[in-house]
Scaffold this motif. Structure first.
Motif, mmCIF file in Angstrom:
data_model
loop_
_atom_site.group_PDB
_atom_site.id
_atom_site.type_symbol
_atom_site.label_atom_id
_atom_site.label_comp_id
_atom_site.label_asym_id
_atom_site.label_seq_id
_atom_site.Cartn_x
_atom_site.Cartn_y
_atom_site.Cartn_z
ATOM 1 N N THR A 100 -44.673 86.767 59.920
ATOM 2 C CA THR A 100 -43.409 86.752 59.132
ATOM 3 C C THR A 100 -42.751 85.907 59.861
ATOM 4 O OG1 THR A 100 -42.229 88.527 60.307
ATOM 5 C CG2 THR A 100 -43.692 89.413 58.505
ATOM 6 N N VAL A 126 -38.780 89.275 53.634
ATOM 7 C CA VAL A 126 -39.588 90.328 54.229
ATOM 8 C C VAL A 126 -38.931 91.416 54.082
ATOM 9 C CG1 VAL A 126 -38.161 90.040 56.563
ATOM 10 C CG2 VAL A 126 -40.598 90.901 56.598
ATOM 11 N N HIS A 143 -44.905 90.007 63.434
ATOM 12 C CA HIS A 143 -43.439 90.115 62.593
ATOM 13 C C HIS A 143 -42.469 89.401 63.537
ATOM 14 C CE1 HIS A 143 -40.117 91.176 60.306
ATOM 15 N NE2 HIS A 143 -39.666 92.330 61.046
#
Length: 333
Positions: free
Chosen positions: A6, A62, A82
């Motif tokens: 991400t 996200v 992430h």
């Protein structure tokens, strides 16, 4: 392995993705390409990744948990990196709700993604040295009390750590949080001091020096940060049987530099003197950061190699050459 990254168009996100691709892994990247800073730079970072057939990109927020759960590759992901977040301490004073959405709702969405995936991928997520606030004793240990944040950004990052701890306890989701210390280098962020100082010094413009220059930062060159993150991402996670499957690591240099020495390093690299305006301390800032990296050294053999003078030299060279080589959009930085 197959990685979900991400914030893949961000500074650290694009850098770790390139390292993973170069090592032969598959990367699925997501990013919403927001306009916190010029999207042209994010698109240039993406362009470097899209040369690889092992890279796939989904434009996605996200924090949109339904879209994230509907990701076609959800059940084939081995590990999640992430790194998406709304960055910047000072901007959190201007737009606090952006931090709540991206940093907290976004982190929760990723936790739910991992919980509902078929084979429960290892989650590695970005925290920040900001969680230590202004009371921690240097060098900052991962075991220090971090319950007194001095900025909303720091508070959201600490909230992420606590949410991760809860999900590790409730659902046995294996997680590693990484507290980064002032990562800098080529392809970095225009809102950070090393970039804006370099830009202004080269233009002959005045730079704003807060707290009269009486601050220290533990600067981490991007190559060192990625070496540490790659070790965590690609090796077997180190968890103790019977204990909570959630660990925290500092990634820093363990050599804090005073702000005035930092400016002198940029002056030496550019060959130009800085014009400085000394100003008071800004809300949300801290006077010093310094990473205790002994845990990373013990578990992953982490050892930063790039000095500040070498790192700033590499950035200044990139900054100058990239502006010449880039198209009109990228020259705006």
């Amino acid at each position: 392995m197959k990685f979900l990254v991400t914030g893949v168009a961000g500074f650290i996100g694009s850098s770790i993705s390139k390292a993973l691709l170069d090592a032969g892994h598959d990367v699925i990247g997501i990013d919403n390409l927001n306009a916190y800073y010029d999207v042209a730079l994010k698109q240039e970072r993406l362009h470097r990744l899209q040369a690889s057939k092992a890279f796939q990109f989904h434009k996605m927020n996200v924090a949109d948990h339904e879209a994230l759960l509907a990701l076609p590759e959800r059940d084939s992901i081995d590990r999640v990196l992430h790194l998406a977040a709304q960055a910047g301490v000072r901007y959190s004073l201007e737009n606090p709700f952006a931090y709540a959405e991206s940093n907290m709702t976004g982190h929760l969405a990723v936790l739910e993604f991992c919980r509902r995936a078929a084979k429960a991928p290892l989650l590695i997520y970005a925290s920040s040295s900001s969680v230590y606030g202004d009371d921690a004793v240097a060098p900052f240990s991962e075991d220090a009390n971090v319950d007194r944040p001095v900025s909303l950004y720091a508070a959201t990052k600490r909230a992420d750590e606590l949410m991760s701890q809860a999900y590790a306890k409730l659902y046995d989701i294996r997680q590693i949080g990484v507290r980064f210390f002032t990562v800098y280098g080529p392809w970095g962020r225009p809102d950070m001091a090393y970039w804006s100082f370099t830009d202004r010094i080269l233009r002959g413009e005045t730079i704003r020096v807060f707290n009269g220059g009486k601050m220290k930062r533990d600067f981490t060159f991007i190559e060192d940060a990625i070496a540490g993150l790659m070790a965590i991402a690609t090796r077997r996670a180190i968890f103790v049987e019977g204990e909570l499957a959630h660990k925290l690591y500092n990634i820093g240099h363990n050599q804090p530099v005073s702000l005035m020495d930092f400016i002198a390093t940029i002056e030496a690299a550019t060959g130009q003197k800085a014009r400085m305006a000394l100003e008071p301390m800004q809300p949300g800032d801290v006077t010093e950061t310094c990473a205790d990296i002994s845990r990373m050294q013990a578990d992953y053999g982490y050892k930063p190699k790039v000095s500040l003078s070498d790192g700033i030299g590499q950035f200044v060279h990139w900054f100058r050459t990239q502006r010449v080589a880039a198209g009109p959009a990228l020259r705006r930085f």
